[in-house]
Design a protein around this motif. Structure first.
Motif, PDB file in Angstrom:
ATOM      1  N   PHE A  66       0.877  -1.173   0.000  1.00  0.00           N
ATOM      2  CA  PHE A  66       0.000   0.000   0.000  1.00  0.00           C
ATOM      3  C   PHE A  66       0.907   1.214   0.000  1.00  0.00           C
ATOM      4  O   PHE A  66       1.590   1.485   0.982  1.00  0.00           O
ATOM      5  N   SER A  67       0.909   1.966  -1.094  1.00  0.00           N
ATOM      6  CA  SER A  67       1.969   2.957  -1.274  1.00  0.00           C
ATOM      7  C   SER A  67       1.540   4.385  -1.033  1.00  0.00           C
ATOM      8  O   SER A  67       2.314   5.308  -1.264  1.00  0.00           O
ATOM      9  N   GLU A  68       0.314   4.601  -0.612  1.00  0.00           N
ATOM     10  CA  GLU A  68      -0.085   5.986  -0.360  1.00  0.00           C
ATOM     11  C   GLU A  68       0.380   6.428   1.023  1.00  0.00           C
ATOM     12  O   GLU A  68       0.335   5.662   1.982  1.00  0.00           O
ATOM     13  N   SER A  69       0.770   7.696   1.097  1.00  0.00           N
ATOM     14  CA  SER A  69       1.024   8.308   2.386  1.00  0.00           C
ATOM     15  C   SER A  69      -0.323   8.637   3.016  1.00  0.00           C
ATOM     16  O   SER A  69      -1.373   8.558   2.377  1.00  0.00           O
ATOM     17  N   LEU A  70      -0.252   9.049   4.282  1.00  0.00           N
ATOM     18  CA  LEU A  70      -1.465   9.402   5.016  1.00  0.00           C
ATOM     19  C   LEU A  70      -2.269  10.479   4.280  1.00  0.00           C
ATOM     20  O   LEU A  70      -3.496  10.472   4.269  1.00  0.00           O
ATOM     21  N   ASN A  71      -1.554  11.387   3.635  1.00  0.00           N
ATOM     22  CA  ASN A  71      -2.234  12.494   2.937  1.00  0.00           C
ATOM     23  C   ASN A  71      -2.633  12.148   1.511  1.00  0.00           C
ATOM     24  O   ASN A  71      -3.101  13.003   0.764  1.00  0.00           O
ATOM     25  N   GLY A  72      -2.430  10.886   1.099  1.00  0.00           N
ATOM     26  CA  GLY A  72      -2.889  10.473  -0.219  1.00  0.00           C
ATOM     27  C   GLY A  72      -1.875  10.652  -1.336  1.00  0.00           C
ATOM     28  O   GLY A  72      -2.197  10.441  -2.496  1.00  0.00           O
ATOM     29  N   HIS A  73      -0.650  11.054  -1.002  1.00  0.00           N
ATOM     30  CA  HIS A  73       0.401  11.049  -2.032  1.00  0.00           C
ATOM     31  C   HIS A  73       0.815   9.602  -2.285  1.00  0.00           C
ATOM     32  O   HIS A  73       0.939   8.825  -1.335  1.00  0.00           O
ATOM     33  N   ILE A  74       1.040   9.280  -3.550  1.00  0.00           N
ATOM     34  CA  ILE A  74       1.506   7.922  -3.829  1.00  0.00           C
ATOM     35  C   ILE A  74       3.030   7.913  -3.861  1.00  0.00           C
ATOM     36  O   ILE A  74       3.658   8.746  -4.526  1.00  0.00           O
ATOM     37  N   LYS A  75       3.571   6.985  -3.128  1.00  0.00           N
ATOM     38  CA  LYS A  75       5.017   6.903  -2.958  1.00  0.00           C
ATOM     39  C   LYS A  75       5.531   5.767  -3.830  1.00  0.00           C
ATOM     40  O   LYS A  75       5.173   4.606  -3.621  1.00  0.00           O
TER      41      LYS A  75
END
Lengths: 497, 497
Positions: free
Chosen positions: A199-208
């Motif tokens: 699961f690659s999203e950060s808490l704020n919804g940026h995809i890492k």
């Protein structure tokens, strides 16, 4: 009015069906299966539930119609293998994951770590599953299988071929995985790329998107009294510490000599082969610095302050990313003597023990670093007993690799902000695929969770923070597979760094 | 032929009766009572059995016909008080001892530590009792009571008066004992000397007379992530250690800075008030060096080698004794993180903890040292939480003190070799009697045991090593009391160092 658009390919019709189907099936059909998988403990450090989980994993592969399913014994825990090889013209994905998880002992959880409980509003962040393994990595593994299940249920062929490799010792440093890869290389070399689910999203919804991962060496140090001095076989009264040496002080002094308070490793020669950061990576770092939300990152990892220099100034975003291109030495645990926080016991201890690890970056070599650790300890504490695990190398992909580009483009099409990390924080044995087969590793998809190796490991079902949930991961996998199917096989090995 | 010698006083007749009686009663009557006392756990660190043992101790005082028996509450564990004050012309002995013992958790014992088992040939050294507290100090306490019981059984008055003070927090640093002494000072100030019971023979049968004891300060250090950095509330993935500071490293570095590998304490100012060794003490050290059997001593304390200098040369006997005139800093325990010796867990730990102590020598002052520890830690790790226990001072008696001389002479009359230690290894709150009442502490008697604070704490019943057993201690107490009764009250306060 239904029109046939030239842009509406057969596959893009498929993807719509699949997304619809995932949305329809997720809550009642898929979520309980994810929970079922998480409820079985699979702690490689102790062996608890390992065999059961390997068998459960094999069963899921069977449900997908995989052929040649095997639970392959190794000198440690087994690897689960399977394949779906239907069309040689399609690209073949080596699906690499793990079914083992970290221990949970002495951790404080809000729900039992293997209850896979759904928490309606986890810490005010939204509906979540809280469970050991839900992000690292049984949750993403099962979610990936469910996307495949959806395609199969829709009556369509999978857009790509698969070889599945799910190991059971990743959390121990993938000790025997290279042996497996060597014996199965005839099978595995058919792959065009590796996919590792996360699961690659950060808490704020940026995809890492992470293009590199660090290698790791674990080691253990014991210091016990003996011919050199110290209590030989039992703890003795601390009043004797005036003239009897202490294994505990020896260990503390030894560990303290290994690292400066800045984090710099003081073991001689450790930085010798570390590669300078390339221009391409510097460019990526600059881009990433602009996108990174440091406060959100600190909140996610539960710290108030990142490393600070001697002037107590907090590390900048750039310094932070640059640190990922440097090795890092960690004390994972240390113990000696009377450690009750109440009361006192004046003892001179006969032994002291520490668990440590070091993260490796390009171009550090495992054997070289093992030797340097060994030499340092022999020099500074010849009385120490040292055990160094096999360990493995770093891996690094170029953003110019065509499969990596497809991965980035597919995720970009979700209209989420993309953070490209030239090097990630974590370690995984991706190097072996690079070295052996010259193929890149695609890592991740939508959805957010965190607290790997920590209490209350969680993944979102529906967040309030802007990040996606497991269902979004399943959908993003469907999109990636569709895209990979569309572009077909690409010769790509020269793009790996 | 029985003649009446002028040297055969009434008391010297008594002492023969008593010795005979002790020999007659020991095995069947006294030994089971010693075992009964040892079987009741009395761990002050946890409170286990404390109240029961206080009551049992009071009951034994009652059996001796003591008056005014009280279990005196303190802010911690109670003190057991009693008195036998029959003849104001006789000297009064303040019998000081303790009924509490050290914890046994995670120690490996050959018999359960509170079974008080008799082992017929303990480690080839002879018949022994193996039990927590058998030497430190419930064994000597009960053996002392049994000598008094013998005198009483013989129909004679005790040769001296007694006030009995048996505390329950000695192993915690006698935290509330000064409060007790202050409230009971009207009672206690009647005493001419203090007697503390202990088995004072070495393994080889040398009698060890100790004229000094060191003070002690315990302290505890916690480092927890927070505003300064580090994981705030839970362990996190060690991959984040590249940019998140570690409480564990902080603690290790802090402790390491406190002491050089030579044993020298690096906390500034610690040695400032340490008294140079006096000529009298130097003379005693020279005498002691001649008598001390280093190999026997090392065997007894289970070490192969004493502290060595940088050239790996072992400490000499003289260096060893001189060390007792210097403060000593000990790590009693340290813990952080994953400490399983199998497996690995890559975690960055949110907290680390250590139990430590420092031994104080003349003329160090408790408050001064507490401040210096506090300042050092505030300077070097402002993020640490520090708890310093009250602690207490050193004490030191002169070999010229008349009661001390009697003690030495009485033990010398056994024809055993006498080792006079100007300073001992251990700590006890003897200072309070010196400071408050200006009276000396007589410490010990025949018999051997060892492993205080360690597994398999034992005392001899009958040894093969040349050392006496508990019965010999009881006899030596009878001799000492006889001698004290003979010499009567002596004004002696100016002889305390």
């Amino acid at each position: 009015m239904v029109t046939s658009s030239p842009y509406l390919t057969e596959r893009s019709v498929d993807i719509k069906w699949w997304i619809k189907q995932i949305k329809k099936d997720f809550e009642k059909k898929y979520l309980p299966v994810i929970q079922e998988y998480l409820k079985e403990p699979s702690i490689s450090a102790t062996g608890e539930g390992i065999q059961e989980t390997a068998e459960m994993t094999a069963k899921f592969l069977a449900n997908l119609g995989a052929a040649n399913i095997q639970i392959v014994p190794t000198k440690g825990w087994p690897v689960v293998y399977g394949e779906i090889l239907k069309d040689p013209k399609k690209p073949t994905v080596l699906f690499y994951s793990m079914y083992d998880v970290q221990p949970v002992e002495s951790e404080k959880w809000i729900v039992p770590p293997f209850s896979a409980a759904i928490v309606e509003d986890f810490e005010g962040m939204g509906r979540s599953i809280v469970a050991r393994g839900v992000i690292n990595t049984k949750g993403p593994t099962m979610a990936f299988f469910q996307t495949l299940q959806t395609v199969i249920n829709s009556g369509k062929d999978l857009p790509v071929n698969f070889v599945f490799v799910i190991e059971g010792e990743e959390e121990l440093g993938s000790l025997h995985f290279p042996d497996f890869v060597n014996s199965y290389s005839e099978k595995l070399k058919q792959a065009d790329l590796v996919y590792f689910p996360s699961f690659s999203e950060s808490l704020n919804g940026h995809i890492k998107i992470v293009l590199g991962c660090r290698g790791i060496i674990y080691f253990k140090i014991w210091i016990q009294g003996g011919d050199w001095g110290g209590p030989r076989s039992r703890n003795i009264h601390s009043s004797l510490a005036s003239f009897v040496d202490s294994p505990t002080w020896k260990l503390i002094d030894l560990i303290s000599k290994m690292r400066a308070s800045s984090g710099k490793i003081l073991i001689p020669g450790i930085y010798e082969k570390v590669q300078p950061i390339s221009e391409e990576d510097k460019q990526m770092i600059n881009d990433l610095v602009k996108k990174l939300d440091l406060e959100e990152f600190k909140k996610m990892i539960d710290v108030n302050k990142l490393y600070s220099d001697e002037n107590q100034k907090e590390m900048s975003k750039e310094q932070m990313i640059v640190k990922l291109f440097e090795p890092c030495l960690t004390v994972d645990g240390i113990i000696s003597g009377y450690t009750d926080e109440k009361g006192s016991k004046t003892v001179l201890l006969s032994s002291a023990f520490s668990n440590m690890d070091i993260k490796l970056v390009p171009n550090m070599e495992v054997e070289d670093i093992r030797n340097k650790i060994r030499n340092f300890i022999m020099e500074n504490a010849p009385e120490a007993k040292l055990e160094i695990e096999e360990g493995y190398k770093w891996a690094k992909m170029s953003p110019l690799n065509p499969y990596i580009k497809i991965h980035i483009e597919t995720l970009r099409s979700t209209n989420k902000k993309i953070e490209i990390w030239p090097m990630g924080t974590g370690s995984a044995p991706f190097y072996i695929f690079q070295e052996k087969f010259g193929i890149p590793v695609l890592d991740g998809g939508l959805g957010h969770g965190s607290r790997a190796h920590s209490p209350n490991e969680f993944a979102f079902l529906k967040s309030k923070t802007g990040a996606g949930g497991i269902i979004d991961f399943e959908i993003s996998v469907a999109k990636l597979l569709t895209k990979l199917g569309e572009v077909g096989k690409i010769k790509n090995d020269r793009f790996i760094q």
